[in-house]
Design an enzyme around this catalytic site. Structure first.
Site, PDB file in Angstrom:
ATOM      1  N   ARG A  90      72.558 -94.834 -29.437  1.00 48.14           N
ATOM      2  CA  ARG A  90      72.800 -95.674 -30.617  1.00 48.14           C
ATOM      3  C   ARG A  90      72.008 -96.958 -30.437  1.00 48.14           C
ATOM      4  O   ARG A  90      72.343 -97.779 -29.584  1.00 48.14           O
ATOM      5  CB  ARG A  90      74.307 -95.951 -30.722  1.00 48.14           C
ATOM      6  CG  ARG A  90      74.708 -96.768 -31.944  1.00 48.14           C
ATOM      7  CD  ARG A  90      76.197 -97.048 -31.939  1.00 48.14           C
ATOM      8  NE  ARG A  90      76.598 -97.831 -33.087  1.00 48.14           N
ATOM      9  CZ  ARG A  90      76.476 -99.153 -33.162  1.00 48.14           C
ATOM     10  NH1 ARG A  90      75.981 -99.836 -32.157  1.00 48.14           N
ATOM     11  NH2 ARG A  90      76.869 -99.792 -34.249  1.00 48.14           N
ATOM     12  N   LYS A 126      72.592-105.245 -25.676  1.00 43.72           N
ATOM     13  CA  LYS A 126      73.925-105.751 -25.312  1.00 43.72           C
ATOM     14  C   LYS A 126      73.893-106.792 -24.205  1.00 43.72           C
ATOM     15  O   LYS A 126      72.893-106.961 -23.520  1.00 43.72           O
ATOM     16  CB  LYS A 126      74.834-104.574 -24.972  1.00 43.72           C
ATOM     17  CG  LYS A 126      75.282-103.872 -26.266  1.00 43.72           C
ATOM     18  CD  LYS A 126      76.484-103.020 -26.125  1.00 43.72           C
ATOM     19  CE  LYS A 126      76.879-102.501 -27.516  1.00 43.72           C
ATOM     20  NZ  LYS A 126      77.557-101.216 -27.436  1.00 43.72           N
TER      21      LYS A 126
HETATM   22  N1  HH2 Z   1      78.599-100.609 -30.118  1.00 42.62           N
HETATM   23  C1  HH2 Z   1      78.811-101.429 -31.161  1.00 42.62           C
HETATM   24  C2  HH2 Z   1      79.400-100.953 -32.347  1.00 42.62           C
HETATM   25  N2  HH2 Z   1      79.716 -99.651 -32.486  1.00 42.62           N
HETATM   26  N3  HH2 Z   1      79.801 -97.467 -31.591  1.00 42.62           N
HETATM   27  C3  HH2 Z   1      79.585 -96.626 -30.566  1.00 42.62           C
HETATM   28  N4  HH2 Z   1      79.893 -95.324 -30.703  1.00 42.62           N
HETATM   29  N5  HH2 Z   1      79.052 -97.051 -29.375  1.00 42.62           N
HETATM   30  C4  HH2 Z   1      78.710 -98.355 -29.172  1.00 42.62           C
HETATM   31  O1  HH2 Z   1      78.239 -98.695 -28.061  1.00 42.62           O
HETATM   32  C5  HH2 Z   1      78.918 -99.280 -30.235  1.00 42.62           C
HETATM   33  C6  HH2 Z   1      79.486 -98.796 -31.451  1.00 42.62           C
HETATM   34  C7  HH2 Z   1      78.452-102.874 -31.039  1.00 42.62           C
HETATM   35  O2  HH2 Z   1      77.107-103.082 -31.338  1.00 42.62           O
HETATM   36  P1  HH2 Z   1      76.554-103.550 -32.752  1.00 42.62           P
HETATM   37  O3  HH2 Z   1      76.967-102.590 -33.834  1.00 42.62           O
HETATM   38  O4  HH2 Z   1      75.101-103.785 -32.644  1.00 42.62           O
HETATM   39  O5  HH2 Z   1      77.219-104.972 -32.992  1.00 42.62           O
HETATM   40  P2  HH2 Z   1      78.494-105.475 -33.811  1.00 42.62           P
HETATM   41  O6  HH2 Z   1      79.687-104.738 -33.321  1.00 42.62           O
HETATM   42  O7  HH2 Z   1      78.543-106.954 -33.500  1.00 42.62           O
HETATM   43  O8  HH2 Z   1      78.258-105.191 -35.264  1.00 42.62           O
END
Ligand code: HH2
Length: 272
Positions: A249, A215
């Site tokens: 995660r 992040k």
């Molecule tokens: N972060 C993201 C998405 N979903 N869910 C939980 N429970 N906790 C988190 O920190 C979290 C989440 C964002 O990260 P990522 O899925 O890698 O990216 P994007 O939202 O751009 O798909």
């Protein structure tokens, strides 16, 4: 996953599989269902307890997608993941319903049941697990000057209230885990404070999920793009485990698994 949620002792890993063109660190990588299926299976082989499949990016500034588009992205993947423990990263009841019907066990809702009032009923009816995450505002605008008087107290109060709401909607308390939402309406200082004070969230008595993987707070500290944030992710995961996180995660399952086994051994070491 059930055993892990019931017994928040050691850490567990949730592998991230974003079936999206625009996720901030793996956008496009798993958009082809065959790639997403292979990634999910590899993550489980590397030690993930569950894989979190998502069809909508929630990165800062992301544009929302329709339920149809989300289903178009995730259904072909979920259909091929029989036998793999799956979490569905969605706020939409229709997507959750379909995913749970295809065997998903957990609904990961970044809106903490504020997005659509029907989602709670879907989770309750399927007897699924639920992750409630804190977010200030919505992805499109959440990073516009986020402010808190006391970020830890406000996140703990919010998640305590959402937990009460979820239970009132018929979701058993034992099925719920909580997440401070690293990067969701938070400055660098807010993210660091929350990672340091996971104990305050763990005091609510539920497993704590933390998602620091690649992040932008790591980018802000190191001046590096998402592709070069592995070492920062490992340090953040180690610190999160030390501070009381139960589930991480992450995108880089094999590396985090190794790093966190060491962090956990130090945390749990009897004094020699
Ligand atoms: N972060 C993201 C998405 N979903 N869910 C939980 N429970 N906790 C988190 O920190 C979290 C989440 C964002 O990260 P990522 O899925 O890698 O990216 P994007 O939202 O751009 O798909």
């Amino acid at each position: 996953m059930s055993a892990e949620l019931d017994a928040p002792g050691g850490f567990r890993l949730m592998g991230v599989v974003n079936v999206t063109p625009d996720s901030f660190s793996d956008g496009g990588v798993n958009l082809d269902p065959a790639e997403a299926i292979a990634s999910a299976r590899r993550m489980v082989a590397e030690g993930a307890a569950i894989v979190d499949v998502g069809g909508e990016s929630t990165r800062p500034g992301a544009a929302p997608v329709t339920a149809e588009e989300e289903l178009r992205r995730v259904v072909p993947v979920l259909e091929e993941l029989e036998g793999v423990p799956v979490s569905i990263d969605t706020s939409k009841p229709r997507v959750a319903e379909r995913a749970l019907g295809l065997g998903a066990e957990l609904v990961n809702d970044v809106t903490a049941l504020r997005g659509d009032p029907a989602l709670a009923g879907v989770v309750a009816d399927h007897g699924a697990y639920l992750c409630l995450m804190h977010m200030r505002g919505e992805p499109r605008t959440m990073q516009e000057d986020p402010r808190y008087d006391d970020v830890v107290a406000e996140v703990v109060r919010f998640l305590g209230e959402r937990l009460t709401f979820a239970v009132a909607q018929g979701i058993p308390e034992e099925a719920i885990c909580l997440d401070p939402g690293i990067g969701f309406g938070k400055t660098l200082a807010h993210n660091l404070t929350l990672l340091k004070r996971i104990d305050a969230l763990a005091a609510l008595g539920k497993p704590v999920v933390v998602g620091p993987s690649r992040k932008s707070f790591i980018g802000a500290l190191l001046g590096l793009p998402p592709a070069d944030r592995l070492e920062g992710t490992l340090a953040a995961c180690g610190a999160a485990v030390q501070a009381g996180a139960h589930i991480l995660r992450v995108h880089d399952v094999a590396a985090v698994q190794r790093a966190v086994r060491v962090a956990e051994a130090i945390r749990d070491a009897p004094e020699a």
